[in-house]
Design a protein around this motif. Sequence first.
Motif, PDB file in Angstrom:
ATOM      1  N   THR A   1      62.522  -4.008 -45.489  1.00  0.00           N
ATOM      2  CA  THR A   1      61.204  -3.271 -45.193  1.00  0.00           C
ATOM      3  C   THR A   1      61.381  -1.882 -45.909  1.00  0.00           C
ATOM      4  OG1 THR A   1      61.001  -4.515 -42.988  1.00  0.00           O
ATOM      5  CG2 THR A   1      59.607  -2.500 -43.486  1.00  0.00           C
TER       6      THR A   1
ATOM      7  N   THR B   1      69.459  -9.670 -51.726  1.00  0.00           N
ATOM      8  CA  THR B   1      70.062 -11.036 -52.117  1.00  0.00           C
ATOM      9  C   THR B   1      69.564 -12.016 -51.327  1.00  0.00           C
ATOM     10  OG1 THR B   1      71.832 -10.166 -50.464  1.00  0.00           O
ATOM     11  CG2 THR B   1      72.578 -10.363 -52.880  1.00  0.00           C
TER      12      THR B   1
ATOM     13  N   GLU C   1      74.101 -19.183 -41.898  1.00  0.00           N
ATOM     14  CA  GLU C   1      75.527 -18.890 -42.598  1.00  0.00           C
ATOM     15  C   GLU C   1      75.241 -18.110 -43.816  1.00  0.00           C
ATOM     16  OE1 GLU C   1      77.220 -22.563 -42.504  1.00  0.00           O
ATOM     17  OE2 GLU C   1      76.937 -22.854 -40.408  1.00  0.00           O
TER      18      GLU C   1
ATOM     19  N   ARG D   1      58.811 -12.223 -36.652  1.00  0.00           N
ATOM     20  CA  ARG D   1      58.600 -12.485 -38.143  1.00  0.00           C
ATOM     21  C   ARG D   1      58.338 -13.765 -38.416  1.00  0.00           C
ATOM     22  NH1 ARG D   1      63.156 -10.686 -41.888  1.00  0.00           N
ATOM     23  NH2 ARG D   1      64.332 -12.202 -40.985  1.00  0.00           N
TER      24      ARG D   1
ATOM     25  N   ARG E   1      73.650 -15.877 -37.042  1.00  0.00           N
ATOM     26  CA  ARG E   1      73.463 -14.605 -37.866  1.00  0.00           C
ATOM     27  C   ARG E   1      74.097 -13.360 -37.470  1.00  0.00           C
ATOM     28  NH1 ARG E   1      67.295 -14.945 -39.233  1.00  0.00           N
ATOM     29  NH2 ARG E   1      67.415 -13.239 -40.388  1.00  0.00           N
TER      30      ARG E   1
END
Length: 182
Positions: A17, A33, A59, A127, A140
Amino acid sequence: MKRHLLFLGAPGAGKGTQAELLSKKNSYLHLSTGELLRNEIEMNTKLGKKVKDIMDRGELVSDVLVLEIVTKNLDKNSNGWILDGYPRNLSQANSLNEVLIKIKQPLEVVFYLDIPEEVLIERLLLRGRKDDNKDTIKTRLNIYKETTEPLIQYYKDLSLLEYIDADRDLKTISADIKQKMV
Ligand code: B4P
């Protein structure tokens, strides 16, 4: 004004953001990325097929693949660039250093977006991206703590780190970043 920037922080901290806001304002190249990999999946490329399941599980994609995508997209003739979500471990940080030495554009500042875990989880669930479900978020966050968090000290030791309290509204965070870029 600093032009070679990196955004570091947990998943959902707001790296994407803030990097997008700042890159649009200054015509910098925004290199996310995560976004580049999601584009590959969407276009169903060979690379996209390789990374889809890995990303769905939350992952990390292999260092070699991510380095390939970064070097391909890092335009040294841009007005400036923001790396968002890269590097995510020490090996990626070392590869990045080598690339930046080659193009003679060293990092000028690393913004570390700091935020409490419960706020992250809330934001990601809201989100609702494909990899934003409870199990994947847990994976994560664990990977972040184990492999990405050591980069905070790494960039602190290089005197590049700027701390940003990311548990505030968008505009306040942007203003803070802008002030620390001069
Ligand atoms: P990323 O695309 O990097 O995504 P992210 O870390 O989850 O999100 P970000 O921090 O950018 O949060 P955002 O601004 O969107 O990674 C996705 C996956 O790609 C990884 O799990 C991995 O598989 C792979 N990958 C990426 N890079 C890799 C690498 N280098 N090596 C290996 N694998 C890699 O914000 C989140 C939400 O919060 C949004 O909904 C936003 O609107 C909201 N928000 C933002 N700021 C807010 C604020 N101030 N207040 C309230 N809400 C806010």
